[in-house]
Write a protein that holds these residues in place. Structure first.
Motif, PDB file in Angstrom:
ATOM      1  N   MET A  41     123.454  67.748   5.683  1.00 56.98           N
ATOM      2  CA  MET A  41     122.252  66.738   5.810  1.00 56.98           C
ATOM      3  C   MET A  41     121.144  67.512   4.529  1.00 56.98           C
ATOM      4  O   MET A  41     120.886  66.600   3.716  1.00 56.98           O
ATOM      5  CB  MET A  41     121.453  66.993   7.052  1.00 56.98           C
ATOM      6  CG  MET A  41     120.295  65.870   7.127  1.00 56.98           C
ATOM      7  SD  MET A  41     119.128  66.473   8.003  1.00 56.98           S
ATOM      8  CE  MET A  41     118.089  67.861   6.986  1.00 56.98           C
ATOM      9  N   VAL A  42     121.009  68.667   4.258  1.00 58.93           N
ATOM     10  CA  VAL A  42     120.201  69.360   3.469  1.00 58.93           C
ATOM     11  C   VAL A  42     121.037  68.972   1.849  1.00 58.93           C
ATOM     12  O   VAL A  42     120.216  68.848   1.199  1.00 58.93           O
ATOM     13  CB  VAL A  42     119.954  70.846   3.659  1.00 58.93           C
ATOM     14  CG1 VAL A  42     119.220  71.413   2.493  1.00 58.93           C
ATOM     15  CG2 VAL A  42     119.137  71.090   4.759  1.00 58.93           C
ATOM     16  N   GLU A  43     122.311  69.185   1.987  1.00 61.00           N
ATOM     17  CA  GLU A  43     122.666  68.949   0.662  1.00 61.00           C
ATOM     18  C   GLU A  43     122.751  67.479   0.134  1.00 61.00           C
ATOM     19  O   GLU A  43     122.358  67.314  -0.853  1.00 61.00           O
ATOM     20  CB  GLU A  43     124.250  69.254   0.640  1.00 61.00           C
ATOM     21  CG  GLU A  43     124.527  70.823   0.824  1.00 61.00           C
ATOM     22  CD  GLU A  43     126.032  71.291   1.244  1.00 61.00           C
ATOM     23  OE1 GLU A  43     126.771  70.282   1.356  1.00 61.00           O
ATOM     24  OE2 GLU A  43     126.224  72.488   0.981  1.00 61.00           O
ATOM     25  N   ARG A  58     111.646  70.576   4.019  1.00 57.60           N
ATOM     26  CA  ARG A  58     112.881  71.072   3.621  1.00 57.60           C
ATOM     27  C   ARG A  58     112.949  72.781   4.140  1.00 57.60           C
ATOM     28  O   ARG A  58     113.808  72.982   4.596  1.00 57.60           O
ATOM     29  CB  ARG A  58     113.281  70.962   2.166  1.00 57.60           C
ATOM     30  CG  ARG A  58     114.457  71.409   1.817  1.00 57.60           C
ATOM     31  CD  ARG A  58     114.814  71.305   0.331  1.00 57.60           C
ATOM     32  NE  ARG A  58     116.231  71.611   0.072  1.00 57.60           N
ATOM     33  CZ  ARG A  58     116.594  72.801  -0.192  1.00 57.60           C
ATOM     34  NH1 ARG A  58     115.804  73.822  -0.039  1.00 57.60           N
ATOM     35  NH2 ARG A  58     117.794  73.190  -0.526  1.00 57.60           N
ATOM     36  N   SER A  59     111.647  73.245   3.934  1.00 58.39           N
ATOM     37  CA  SER A  59     111.766  74.623   4.072  1.00 58.39           C
ATOM     38  C   SER A  59     112.109  74.917   5.814  1.00 58.39           C
ATOM     39  O   SER A  59     112.663  75.943   5.976  1.00 58.39           O
ATOM     40  CB  SER A  59     110.441  75.411   3.775  1.00 58.39           C
ATOM     41  OG  SER A  59     109.410  74.837   4.237  1.00 58.39           O
ATOM     42  N   THR A  60     111.844  73.980   6.574  1.00 58.61           N
ATOM     43  CA  THR A  60     111.853  74.335   7.957  1.00 58.61           C
ATOM     44  C   THR A  60     113.471  74.279   8.051  1.00 58.61           C
ATOM     45  O   THR A  60     113.940  75.093   8.908  1.00 58.61           O
ATOM     46  CB  THR A  60     111.095  73.103   8.838  1.00 58.61           C
ATOM     47  OG1 THR A  60     109.789  73.109   8.571  1.00 58.61           O
ATOM     48  CG2 THR A  60     111.406  73.240  10.279  1.00 58.61           C
ATOM     49  N   LEU A  65     118.637  76.728   9.150  1.00 57.56           N
ATOM     50  CA  LEU A  65     120.031  77.284   8.696  1.00 57.56           C
ATOM     51  C   LEU A  65     120.195  78.816   8.411  1.00 57.56           C
ATOM     52  O   LEU A  65     121.332  79.235   8.930  1.00 57.56           O
ATOM     53  CB  LEU A  65     120.329  76.856   7.318  1.00 57.56           C
ATOM     54  CG  LEU A  65     120.658  75.331   7.168  1.00 57.56           C
ATOM     55  CD1 LEU A  65     120.649  74.812   5.828  1.00 57.56           C
ATOM     56  CD2 LEU A  65     122.092  75.003   7.777  1.00 57.56           C
ATOM     57  N   HIS A  66     119.258  79.549   8.079  1.00 54.34           N
ATOM     58  CA  HIS A  66     119.364  81.014   7.983  1.00 54.34           C
ATOM     59  C   HIS A  66     119.569  81.525   9.469  1.00 54.34           C
ATOM     60  O   HIS A  66     120.353  82.395   9.810  1.00 54.34           O
ATOM     61  CB  HIS A  66     118.073  81.562   7.298  1.00 54.34           C
ATOM     62  CG  HIS A  66     118.154  81.373   5.777  1.00 54.34           C
ATOM     63  ND1 HIS A  66     118.416  82.466   5.098  1.00 54.34           N
ATOM     64  CD2 HIS A  66     118.057  80.190   5.181  1.00 54.34           C
ATOM     65  CE1 HIS A  66     118.318  82.028   3.750  1.00 54.34           C
ATOM     66  NE2 HIS A  66     118.022  80.458   3.829  1.00 54.34           N
TER      67      HIS A  66
END
Length: 93
Positions: A41-43, A58-60, A65-66
């Motif tokens: 999704m992020v990609e 996006r940072s959330t 992911l991390h």
């Protein structure tokens, strides 16, 4: 076990197993599947092909992911210690 075609529903039987090793594998594979989907999704977002507008920044999603990657790494370490054979989510990306 190849995670690429695996779906969450495919882990249901393992999750209900009396064997803790099967339940462990199900937990690992479920997290790996969710990790892959969120990463995709992020990609897609980065490539401008996401078919919706996310509510969160996006940072959330990157923080999530991390956290998921860290959790997968912990489960992989446990799997080695407990002699549970799993296919690494990171090796098959």
């Amino acid at each position: 076990m190849d995670l690429k075609p695996m779906k969450l529903k495919d882990t249901a039987e393992m999750m209900n197993s009396a064997d803790y090793k099967d339940r462990f594998k199900a937990e690992y594979y479920q997290n790996a599947i969710r990790y892959r989907k969120l990463k995709k999704m992020v990609e897609d977002w980065d490539n401008g092909v996401l078919n919706f507008t996310p509510t969160c920044p996006r940072s959330t999603f990157i923080m999530q992911l991390h956290a998921m990657a860290d959790y997968l790494a912990v489960l992989e370490a446990r799997a080695k210690m407990e002699n549970i054979e799993i296919e690494s989510a990171f090796e098959i990306e």
